[in-house]
Design an enzyme around this catalytic site. Structure first.
Site, PDB file in Angstrom:
ATOM      1  N   ALA A  69      90.150  26.568 -22.753  1.00  0.00           N
ATOM      2  CA  ALA A  69      89.692  25.665 -23.815  1.00  0.00           C
ATOM      3  C   ALA A  69      90.464  25.927 -25.105  1.00  0.00           C
ATOM      4  CB  ALA A  69      88.194  25.852 -24.078  1.00  0.00           C
ATOM      5  N   TYR A 108      83.024  24.444 -18.500  1.00  0.00           N
ATOM      6  CA  TYR A 108      82.179  24.971 -19.576  1.00  0.00           C
ATOM      7  C   TYR A 108      82.281  24.096 -20.818  1.00  0.00           C
ATOM      8  CZ  TYR A 108      82.219  29.017 -16.532  1.00  0.00           C
ATOM      9  OH  TYR A 108      82.089  29.836 -15.435  1.00  0.00           O
ATOM     10  N   TYR A 134      86.563  19.560 -32.624  1.00  0.00           N
ATOM     11  CA  TYR A 134      86.306  20.460 -31.503  1.00  0.00           C
ATOM     12  C   TYR A 134      85.143  19.964 -30.650  1.00  0.00           C
ATOM     13  CZ  TYR A 134      84.492  24.484 -28.953  1.00  0.00           C
ATOM     14  OH  TYR A 134      83.993  25.297 -27.969  1.00  0.00           O
TER      15      TYR A 134
END
Length: 301
Positions: A69, A108, A134
């Site tokens: 990520a 996730y 984000y």
């Protein structure tokens, strides 16, 4: 069984390599092709999502876990293209490959998909409303995984930390050893969650094939503020001998510590669905902190 872990160098990724080892052949990827301990692994560049299917075709994994990520929350406000490539487009590419090949995928996500205006722990089915780049990129990643139509487990988590990597706990231990006083935000509330817990629960989730599609909230239990977390870190560290004395922690507001990206003030996730569906009990956050401080103290001894 071959389990492919994207992001093997991150906090969760490193714990996954440990937790998954008994299941079979675990293959890790990083952008550099190296793991933190210097071992060579597969290369996967999420900045070029179109390159990922070739890797998947070659490895032919039985399970794919995406722990990669873009997590630089503030920098994402200026690097939105990079954030969306890594957090949304790349997971979508992986999810479509997994769906086409009937391979289950774990992905996730984050508490940042919510706006933080709640007063009760967020349930999985509540509307998302991220505050910044984000959070928006992570929400879009969730949606891309679901839209692919394959078997998937999406775990939303929050306030992740470990004894390794860059995180709030390690920052506090470093700063606490250097200063007698510090200021920490007290009006943001969430649940500190060990990366090891996330990895261990992921393994248990993979052992429930009947539950192999959906979204769950995976955090420790309970809640605190960043200020409360900092005080708990220092108290545990002092008791374990990691710090000679605990510094004074002054509570401040978010307005007194401005950041480029706005954080949700309420980040508590309701984890009852995960506990019910997987038949597990998620421990209080204080328990995880005590264990990790103990690990750090043992390593230092």
């Amino acid at each position: 069984m071959t389990v492919l872990v994207f992001g093997g160098n991150g906090q969760v990724g490193q714990e996954l390599l440990r937790a998954l080892a008994p299941l079979g052949n675990v293959v890790a990827t990083t952008r550099s092709g190296l793991l933190p301990d210097g071992r060579v692994c597969e290369i996967a560049d999420f900045g070029e999502p179109e390159s990922l299917p070739a890797l998947l075709d070659r490895l032919r994994p039985s399970v794919v876990i995406n722990a990669a990520a873009y997590t630089a929350v503030d920098r994402a406000e200026q690097e939105s293209e990079a954030a969306f490539l890594v957090n949304a487009q790349a997971p979508g590419v992986i999810a479509r490959w997994c769906a086409a090949h009937r391979v289950p995928m774990v992905h996730y996500s984050t508490d940042y998909v919510f706006n933080g205006e709640g007063t009760a722990p967020y349930r999985e089915n509540e509307p998302t409303a991220p505050l910044g780049v984000y959070g928006t990129s992570k929400r879009d990643g969730e949606e891309a995984v679901r839209a692919a139509g394959g078997r998937h487990l999406i775990f939303r988590t929050a306030w992740v930390y470990a004894s390794h990597g860059g995180n709030f706990l390690r920052t506090m231990l470093r700063v606490g050893a250097e200063r007698d006083e510090l200021r920490v935000v007290a009006d943001q509330v969430g649940t500190p969650t060990p990366a090891a817990l996330i990895a261990d629960v992921t393994v248990k989730g993979l052992q429930h094939p009947d539950q192999l599609s959906g979204t769950w909230h995976l955090t420790a239990s309970g809640q605190t503020s960043w200020h409360g977390f900092a005080e708990a870190i220092f108290n545990e560290a002092k008791a374990a001998g990691l710090l000679a004395k605990a510094p004074m922690v002054h509570a401040i507001s978010s307005a007194e510590y401005p950041t480029p990206a706005k954080r949700p003030s309420w980040s508590v996730l309701d984890n009852r669905k995960l506990q019910q569906d997987f038949g597990i009990v998620l421990p209080p956050w204080e328990q995880g902190l005590h264990r990790i401080i103990g690990e750090l103290a043992s390593a230092k001894a």
